[in-house]
Design an enzyme around this catalytic site. Structure first.
Site, short mmCIF file in Angstrom:
data_model
loop_
_atom_site.label_atom_id
_atom_site.label_comp_id
_atom_site.label_asym_id
_atom_site.label_seq_id
_atom_site.Cartn_x
_atom_site.Cartn_y
_atom_site.Cartn_z
N HIS A 1 5.17 -11.35 -4.51
CA HIS A 1 4.78 -9.51 -3.59
C HIS A 1 5.59 -10.38 -2.11
CE1 HIS A 1 3.77 -5.53 -2.62
NE2 HIS A 1 3.01 -6.08 -1.26
N SER B 1 5.76 -2.23 0.36
CA SER B 1 4.05 -2.49 -0.04
C SER B 1 3.56 -1.40 0.34
CB SER B 1 3.44 -3.73 0.42
OG SER B 1 1.43 -3.68 -0.50
N GLU C 1 5.21 -10.16 -8.78
CA GLU C 1 4.47 -9.51 -7.22
C GLU C 1 2.90 -10.22 -7.35
OE1 GLU C 1 5.93 -6.86 -5.45
OE2 GLU C 1 7.04 -6.00 -6.27
#
Length: 545
Positions: free
Chosen positions: A459, A234, A360
């Site tokens: 994610h 990220s 995600e």
């Protein structure tokens, strides 16, 4: 028989005592040898065969007159410093509402943002080291740059614990805290002149100082300073991307891993200056009065500065498109956008491992009132808000890709892919086009069963696998055989890549390097497989003008 009972009782007590004593001896931490660093001696703890050094100061406190300036090495010390506990996390900027569900509370034990906010501090330039032995060995070094965008996070999150990775791979693991949000990326050069020329990239300069610490000291911890991999997920992946384009970072690392966080662009200097003016204004100061600006920025409390930034961001519509506090294209530390229009030539010879996860955005959106309730009629409008006039064509493609997805999951898939999939492909294409070191692409499609499968492949799901920390992250991964298989696949790949620049290992099919013709990607699932040009139709649409 009665005469034997006291003996048996004593024998049972002795057995229990020996069991407890043995267990305690096996798990209780003991002090390491004293390690001499460039700043002074430190001592950590050994637990279960891994030596851990937490809260090592790599930079002087960036407070007072040093706020918003480039970091400096710490003052040397003579006495042995105990490195048994994590240093403070940087000042945090985190305002997502807590929905109070059992699942969200369980996840909070892995991602400790709210706990970090209780103990955050400007004096946060600390790093942590896990090593099989501080013995002068030449182990690969894996430096983790934490997620949380550029707004929050720390190297002390439980999911980042380096014990298992260090043991499994015979590697040295490093995690880092550095300045974030307004404290790391407030671009003051136009307001205050050369004294603050470094301010827009102070947080990145912290990371460079940490990498210099690794270069100068990691040999004493059993690591090889000539074999350093930087990796992040990220926001951490974006930090890796930016370091690949920062001249001062050149030569400080030798391999790079970008996980669900391609950082293609920085913040243009004019936009960063406008943001600084807005934030200074929220402190009640005229941005055109340098003396007053300097005074308030050096004397105001950290909370007051953080509150001013939050107010300015809220007024501008948020921290992404509205008022973005992130690395600044300042012409000096970041001379250009990292991967626009091309990859940075300075990282031509840096092998790259890059990839993304199938779903995600679910982990961000499950608490939204529309999640699970989005209708077919509402879906095209939501998608159009993300991708414009490509919405109908993309919906056709994604319905074909995921025929069992509801409108909620179709929207989340397109939203995530428009950022992570598209950005990862662009970055990989441009890095491969340099014709230097190889690029390897992956795609995580395994779906976690937690919460009755609500997240699918979200994610952050990659991190417990590559860190070999499924046992610490069952709230996210579950602890079934699928999670264990993914841990073997991904931790093995990350270790192999850190060791020799190729993520292939015996537990995976042959993994070809990426090229723009075949576009091979390793699909992490049970079983793993290699796919040529995954999601080709979606890629073509997302990349089209």
């Amino acid at each position: 028989m009665h005469t034997h009972r006291p003996f048996r009782a004593v024998l049972a007590m002795i057995t229990v005592w020996l069991t407890v004593a043995t267990a305690t001896a096996a798990t209780a931490p003991v002090p390491t040898a004293v390690i001499d660093t460039a700043s002074g001696p430190i001592q950590g703890l050994v637990k279960n065969g891994i030596a851990t050094f937490k809260g090592i100061r790599y930079g002087a406190p960036p407070v007072g007159e040093q706020r918003f300036k480039a970091p400096r090495p710490p003052q040397p010390w003579q006495d042995v410093q105990v490195a048994a506990d994590f240093g403070a996390p940087a000042m945090q900027s985190y305002d997502r509402p807590h929905n109070g569900t059992a699942l969200s509370m369980q996840l909070a034990t892995i991602f400790t943002m709210r706990s970090d906010m209780k103990i955050d501090n400007e004096d946060s330039l600390f790093l942590n080291v896990w090593t099989p032995a501080p013995d002068g060995g030449k182990r690969p070094v894996m430096v983790w740059l934490h997620g949380g965008g550029y707004a929050y996070g720390s190297g002390a999150w439980p999911i980042y614990d380096g014990t298992s990775l260090a043991r499994r791979g015979d590697v040295v693991v490093v995690t880092v805290n550095h300045r974030l949000n307004v404290f790391g990326y407030l671009h003051l050069a136009a307001l205050l002149g050369d004294d603050y020329a470094d301010s827009g990239n102070a947080g990145m300069l912290d990371l460079i100082l940490a990498l210099e610490w690794v270069r100068d000291n990691i040999a004493g911890f059993g690591g090889d300073p000539d074999n350093v991999t930087i990796m992040g997920e990220s926001g951490g992946g974006s930090k890796v991307s930016h370091l690949m384009a920062m001249p001062a970072a050149d030569g400080l690392f030798h391999k790079a891993i970008v996980q669900s966080g391609p950082g293609l662009t920085g913040v243009p200097a004019d936009q960063a200056t406008a943001a600084a003016r807005a934030i200074v204004g929220k402190l009640g100061v005229d941005p055109g009065n340098p003396a007053a600006v300097r005074r308030v920025l050096t004397t105001a409390t950290a909370d007051a500065i953080a509150d001013a930034a939050a107010a300015a961001q809220a007024e501008a519509g948020g921290g992404f498109g509205g008022l973005r506090l992130a690395p600044v294209v300042d012409g000096q530390h970041l001379p250009r956008h990292p991967f626009v229009p091309a990859a940075p030539d300075q990282s031509r010879d840096v092998p790259l491992l890059i990839g993304w996860n199938k779903d995600e955005m679910t982990i961000f959106n499950t608490g939204a009132p529309w999640f699970g309730r989005l209708t077919e009629e509402e879906l095209p409008g939501r998608v159009a808000a993300v991708v414009g006039d490509k919405a109908d064509a993309l919906l056709t493609v994604y319905r074909r890709m995921y025929p069992d997805y509801s409108p909620t999951y179709l929207y989340n898939a397109i939203l995530g892919d428009s950022r992570m999939f598209r950005g990862s492909v662009v970055l990989a294409e441009r890095q491969a086009a340099l014709g230097g070191a190889p690029v390897f692409m992956y795609y995580l499609t395994w779906e976690t069963p937690v919460g009755d499968g609500v997240f699918k492949s979200p994610h952050t799901l990659d991190m417990p696998f590559m860190f070999a920390n499924v046992d610490k992250a069952v709230a996210l991964t579950g602890d079934g055989p699928g999670a264990q298989a993914l841990e073997e696949q991904m931790s093995g790949a990350w270790i192999a890549f850190a060791r020799n620049g190729d993520p292939g290992h015996a537990g995976l099919p042959e993994w070809p390097a990426y090229d723009v013709d075949a576009r091979p990607a390793m699909v992490f699932d049970v079983p793993p497989r290699v796919v040529q040009d995954p999601n080709r139709e979606a890629r073509r649409l997302l990349e089209s003008d």
